[in-house]
Design a protein around this motif. Structure first.
Motif, mmCIF file in Angstrom:
data_model
loop_
_atom_site.group_PDB
_atom_site.id
_atom_site.type_symbol
_atom_site.label_atom_id
_atom_site.label_comp_id
_atom_site.label_asym_id
_atom_site.label_seq_id
_atom_site.Cartn_x
_atom_site.Cartn_y
_atom_site.Cartn_z
ATOM 1 N N SER A 208 0.821 -1.207 0.000
ATOM 2 C CA SER A 208 0.000 0.000 0.000
ATOM 3 C C SER A 208 0.857 1.260 0.000
ATOM 4 O O SER A 208 0.622 2.191 -0.780
ATOM 5 N N THR A 209 1.858 1.294 0.879
ATOM 6 C CA THR A 209 2.716 2.485 0.903
ATOM 7 C C THR A 209 3.528 2.572 -0.381
ATOM 8 O O THR A 209 3.840 3.661 -0.864
ATOM 9 N N GLY A 210 3.833 1.396 -0.957
ATOM 10 C CA GLY A 210 4.548 1.387 -2.229
ATOM 11 C C GLY A 210 3.706 1.961 -3.356
ATOM 12 O O GLY A 210 4.194 2.718 -4.196
ATOM 13 N N ALA A 211 2.417 1.593 -3.366
ATOM 14 C CA ALA A 211 1.525 2.129 -4.395
ATOM 15 C C ALA A 211 1.343 3.630 -4.217
ATOM 16 O O ALA A 211 1.308 4.398 -5.189
ATOM 17 N N SER A 212 1.240 4.053 -2.952
ATOM 18 C CA SER A 212 1.106 5.481 -2.652
ATOM 19 C C SER A 212 2.340 6.228 -3.151
ATOM 20 O O SER A 212 2.247 7.292 -3.769
ATOM 21 N N LEU A 213 3.509 5.637 -2.917
ATOM 22 C CA LEU A 213 4.753 6.273 -3.350
ATOM 23 C C LEU A 213 4.823 6.329 -4.872
ATOM 24 O O LEU A 213 5.277 7.309 -5.459
ATOM 25 N N HIS A 220 4.895 13.821 -9.015
ATOM 26 C CA HIS A 220 6.096 14.657 -8.953
ATOM 27 C C HIS A 220 6.719 14.806 -10.339
ATOM 28 O O HIS A 220 7.142 15.894 -10.738
ATOM 29 N N GLU A 221 6.737 13.702 -11.075
ATOM 30 C CA GLU A 221 7.299 13.759 -12.432
ATOM 31 C C GLU A 221 6.498 14.703 -13.318
ATOM 32 O O GLU A 221 7.047 15.365 -14.188
ATOM 33 N N ALA A 222 5.187 14.751 -13.060
ATOM 34 C CA ALA A 222 4.335 15.637 -13.858
ATOM 35 C C ALA A 222 4.422 17.076 -13.384
ATOM 36 O O ALA A 222 3.802 17.964 -13.968
ATOM 37 N N GLY A 223 5.146 17.303 -12.284
ATOM 38 C CA GLY A 223 5.307 18.664 -11.774
ATOM 39 C C GLY A 223 4.149 19.127 -10.911
ATOM 40 O O GLY A 223 3.987 20.329 -10.675
ATOM 41 N N LEU A 230 6.887 14.492 -1.829
ATOM 42 C CA LEU A 230 7.561 13.268 -2.275
ATOM 43 C C LEU A 230 8.384 12.688 -1.134
ATOM 44 O O LEU A 230 8.335 11.479 -0.872
ATOM 45 N N ALA A 231 9.099 13.542 -0.421
ATOM 46 C CA ALA A 231 9.927 13.062 0.692
ATOM 47 C C ALA A 231 9.064 12.435 1.788
ATOM 48 O O ALA A 231 9.422 11.417 2.383
ATOM 49 N N GLN A 232 7.908 13.016 2.023
ATOM 50 C CA GLN A 232 7.027 12.484 3.075
ATOM 51 C C GLN A 232 6.539 11.088 2.717
ATOM 52 O O GLN A 232 6.454 10.203 3.571
ATOM 53 N N ASP A 233 6.247 10.899 1.455
ATOM 54 C CA ASP A 233 5.763 9.576 1.052
ATOM 55 C C ASP A 233 6.904 8.557 1.012
ATOM 56 O O ASP A 233 6.683 7.374 1.287
#
Lengths: 488, 457
Positions: A208-213, A220-223, A230-233
């Motif tokens: 789940s956390t992996g999918a969230s990340l 993030h890639e889309a800006g 991103l760091a929080q995830d």
């Protein structure tokens, strides 16, 4: 022993028939007594009550095997059970034949059995011979006597009773060790099952956390989101991996605990456990009169009763010895220098002037009082333990039911409703995944509650089988977190 | 020289202080004539000022009551109703009843609201200039209430401000408001007790006073009334949250959200008036009409002189204002009319969703779908078409609900309606979608034409 006789005219010595018969009977009775009182139970006979007690109390069969796993039949039985998925009962069966610590307990019975053997025989008779060579004159004189401590005949039953009581104490202890091992193996197997289930749940959390990340990275890639988000995830994902690592270690250590109890090593440790703890049974195991059952079946109390009997028997022996420290009968004969033999009975009597077994009696009485007080204390403890395990299993069952019937369905409902809100775009996919993780966390809580229930159940069975559950021992309670203090 | 203006009736000539006698005489004569002129002007301006900026004497004699279709053409309140009346001894008597009701904003969303006479936002009071009106207000709420007549000249004690001009109307009681109308135009009425809650729950409406002596250009063929409002109804909830100061997610015309708003049906060539009122809690609404350039003809009940009428395609409706717009519907078609704040034409748009525009989903559907069956990544190309995907949403919610249009799914919602202009009408019921004449619909450009016109793609 050689008994001098008056030689008859035909050359063969004769004795008066009455004296002969008396002497002969005396020795015969002594010999027979030694046989009679020296009847010691065989090893299997000594173990048989343990076997039947274990079967009656636990439903399991136990064996005293000197060869252990070297016995091909034992080895074959172990192999057959390890080939299947390990359940609690299967693990118990393996432990009962393969746990060498338990087998060592049985040897204590053997030691006690040896003590019974020792306490069941008379002391050996003594022969006393003297040869006196005159320094002057001629004619040697010979004194020949034989003595048997007859006091043994009177003390022996008491000694034997004390030894048998001690044997029964060891039997009780051995039976208790079996009951304890059964409960410990059950608890260890439940722990291994629970840890395996928890590991699966932690893997789901990481998914789940992996999918969230993954979503966060794509945003993030889309800006569309910040470096902070991103760091929080990333942090959330990596913390969940840490939890997974802990879960993996718990599985490893709980498996090793099972291995230790089952006496397994090497290739035998590659067993697989039933991956899910059993659901709650329809009915709670009967605990209505557990306190009474505990007292009636308590092996500890039984042992203490045997201790009291042993102490009482030892007091009896000491009291006899106090009045009659020594009593021996025998035959004394003497050949005088003239060559004539004289023969007659001999008696040895100890005079209780100085040593009247004061110490032994006092010790015996103290041991008896000690055993009595231990019995009472044990009774209090047994009752308290029964009440504690009753409360424990009721709470564990209520908690498991509440989690299963109320909390988990609500968590699922929250997840379902969150999905609807996600579909309506009024909540984010992150909240959706968080709802899933909350469901998993509640699932983990439920697994722990099931573990608590089944170990409590094993505790109740242990109490019914005659041992205490240990429920009165207070575990360290967690301190409240900072958030609970003072409120915000 | 100070500029003369409507407010300055103390105008005096300015000039060089050293004057010749001829000049003096000229000035004197001029002054004398000017004085006469000035005196006349002052009187005229004084009269004009009085009539423009005063309701006149409150001691006005009531005139006979006006009747619809006899003395005035009644207004049309789409999705609404006109409050009935009776004439009692020459007084027009209304009964306004405030109560709680279940109100459908659009199919799929119903909420518990408060309204008048069974309607939320959409009970229009129509009256006639000069007549005496008597309005009984019955309070069937569990809270006290009162009614303020927004923009109307009346005795202060009839103004309806709880605790200031009157006691609140207790639950279950009926109060009486009565005065003689001495104006005409577009006005409003609304609760003035705990206004945040009661206006927010729906206790608002339009109040139209028709002129006793309409000007020649007052007559129109179609006269519509639209009350604008906004609501925050959490997705899945069934009561508006009147505490909201922002995040309003249901925007309405006469209490309805598109596609629940009734179209304004007009025959080609008809003169149309639309009277807007805005009693939203917090937001102004720029209402834009496609296809036409209209005039704003009145503001807050007062007519704007023709020469001063402001041409617009968008009329900005501030909170508390009314505006009348007029145009000739000479272009047939389905002309949409909507608030131009883009968030105000979406139903229950969620603002907690991440910005998914431009996100490449990759295998997200598979990864998250394994954990949450039924998950689907959304929003990568915007919000269009979300509602038509048929995903399960909370009960009683209309997130991004639109409707099927003639050329596909139309995702608009909220403060949105359509002015449907048709050459031929058998009635003013919804005529359905406009059937475009051939060659008048934007479609994919033929390659040959692109080539001809030098369009390279």
């Amino acid at each position: 022993m050689y008994v001098a006789t008056n030689r008859p005219s035909h050359g063969r010595p004769t004795i008066s028939s009455r004296a002969y018969r008396r002497t002969r009977n005396l020795w015969l009775s002594l010999a027979l007594s030694s046989f009679a009182v020296g009847c010691v139970p065989s090893q299997q006979a000594a173990f048989s009550p343990i076997k039947s007690q274990v079967a009656q109390r636990t439903g399991f069969e136990v064996k005293w095997s000197h060869r252990g796993a070297d016995d091909p039949r034992v080895r074959a039985a172990i192999d057959a059970m390890l080939a299947e998925t390990l359940t609690a009962d299967r693990a118990v069966k393996i432990a009962l034949v393969n746990n060498q610590g338990l087998q060592a307990e049985f040897e204590s019975v053997g030691i006690s059995l040896a003590d019974v053997a020792s306490a069941s025989v008379l002391s050996n008779p003594e022969i006393d011979a003297e040869l006196r060579i005159p320094l002057t004159g001629s004619g040697n004189s010979v004194d020949l006597s034989g003595m048997q401590n007859v006091l043994d005949l009177f003390a022996l039953p008491g000694r034997r009773n004390a030894a048998m009581a001690a044997l029964n104490v060891e039997r009780a202890r051995a039976t208790g060790a079996v009951v304890d091992l059964v409960a410990e193996v059950r608890a260890a197997t439940y722990r291994a099952q629970a840890d395996q289930q928890l590991l699966e749940l932690r893997r789901t959390t990481v998914d789940s956390t992996g999918a969230s990340l993954e979503l966060t990275k794509r945003l993030h890639e889309a800006g569309n989101i910040t470096d902070l988000a991103l760091a929080q995830d990333l942090l959330l994902f990596n913390e969940s991996k840490l939890d997974l690592a802990r879960a993996e270690v718990h599985v490893a250590t709980s498996r090793e605990h099972v291995n230790a109890l089952l006496g397994l090593s090497g290739a035998d440790t590659n067993w697989s456990v039933e991956t899910r703890l059993a659901d709650l049974p329809e009915m709670l195991v009967a605990t209505g009169n557990l306190e009474g059952e505990a007292v009636d079946s308590s092996i500890n109390l039984q042992g203490e009763r045997w201790q009291m009997k042993a102490a009482a028997a030892r007091i009896g022996v000491a009291q006899l010895q106090a009045w009659l420290p020594r009593f021996g009968v025998g035959v004394a004969s003497e050949r005088e220098s003239s060559g004539d033999w004289a023969v007659g009975p001999a008696v040895t009597l100890g005079i209780p002037i100085f040593d009247r077994k004061q110490g032994a009696r006092a010790r015996g009485h103290a041991e008896l009082r000690q055993a009595q007080k231990r019995y009472i204390a044990e009774g209090v403890h047994v009752r308290a333990d029964a009440r504690a395990i009753t409360a424990t299993i009721k709470e564990a069952r209520a908690r498991a039911l509440y989690l299963r019937n109320t909390i988990l369905p609500l968590r699922q409902r929250v997840l379902n409703e969150t999905l609807k809100h996600y579909n309506a775009m009024s909540t984010s996919p992150f909240e959706l995944l968080e709802a899933k993780r909350s469901l998993v966390d509640s699932g983990a809580e439920y697994v722990e509650s099931l573990y608590d229930y089944w170990t409590a159940n094993a505790g109740v069975l242990r109490v019914k089988a005659g041992r205490m559950s240990g429920a009165t021992m207070q575990e360290d309670r967690p301190m409240p977190s900072d958030g609970d203090e003072g409120g915000e | 020289m100070r500029e003369a203006n409507n407010h300055d009736y103390n105008f005096e000539p300015d000039g060089d202080k050293t004057m010749r006698r001829r000049d003096l005489i000229k000035v004197g004569a001029a002054a004398a004539g000017g004085a006469v002129l000035i005196a006349g002007a002052k009187n005229a301006e004084a009269k004009r000022w009085n009539s423009s900026y005063s309701g006149g004497s409150p001691k006005v004699k009531a005139k006979s009551p006006g009747l619809p279709n006899k003395h005035y053409r009644p207004v049309i309140t789409p999705n609404g109703q006109t409050l009935p009346f009776k004439i009692v001894d020459g007084v027009k008597v209304f009964h306004l009843i405030a109560g709680e009701m279940q109100h459908e904003f659009v199919e799929g969303l119903t909420a518990t609201c408060w309204g008048y006479n069974g309607k939320v936002n959409a009970t229009t009071i129509e009256a006639y200039e000069g007549e005496r009106i008597r309005i009984y207000v019955t309070n069937k709420l569990e809270a006290p209430t009162s009614v303020h007549w927004h923009g109307l000249y009346l005795p202060n004690g009839m103004d309806g401000v709880s605790a200031v001009t009157q006691a609140p109307i207790p639950p279950g009681k009926t109060f009486k408001y009565e005065w003689t109308l001495r104006q005409s135009g577009t006005y409003m009425y609304h609760s003035h007790y705990d206004t945040m809650t009661q206006e927010g729950m729906g206790l608002i409406g339009m109040f139209i006073v028709h002129p006793r002596k309409p000007s020649a250009d007052h007559k129109v063929d179609r006269d519509f009334v639209i009350m604008l409002s906004e609501w925050q109804i959490d997705v899945g909830a069934s009561r508006p949250n009147t505490l909201a100061m922002s995040g309003f997610n249901i925007l309405t015309m006469n209490g309805r959200a598109y596609p629940g708003t009734a179209p304004l049906v007009v025959k080609t060539g008809e003169r149309v008036r639309i009277r807007f009122g805005n009693l939203s809690a917090m937001d102004h609404h720029p209402i834009h009409l496609h296809g036409y350039n209209f005039k704003i003809t009145a503001t807050d009940g007062e007519k704007i002189p023709d020469s001063a009428q402001w041409p617009e395609t968008t009329v900005l409706m501030a909170v508390g204002q009314t505006r009348d717009i007029e145009f000739v519907a000479d272009a047939p078609g389905d002309w949409i009319m909507h608030c131009h704040m883009t968030h105000h034409i979406m139903n229950q748009m969620g603002h907690e969703f991440p910005n998914m525009v431009g996100v490449k989903p990759g295998d997200l559907n598979q990864k998250i779908g394994k954990l949450v069956p039924g998950y689907m990544t959304m929003g990568q190309t915007g919000m269009a078409g979300m509602a038509q995907m048929g995903m399960t949403v909370p009960d009683n919610s209309v997130p991004m609900k639109g409707t099927k249009g003639p050329f596909g799914y139309h995702g608009a919602g909220g403060m949105f309606t359509i002015v449907k202009v048709r050459d031929k009408l058998s009635s003013y019921d919804d005529p359905g979608w406009y059937k475009h004449p051939p060659g008048t619909v934007a479609s994919e450009a033929p390659a040959a034409e692109m080539l001809r016109d030098g369009i390279n793609v």
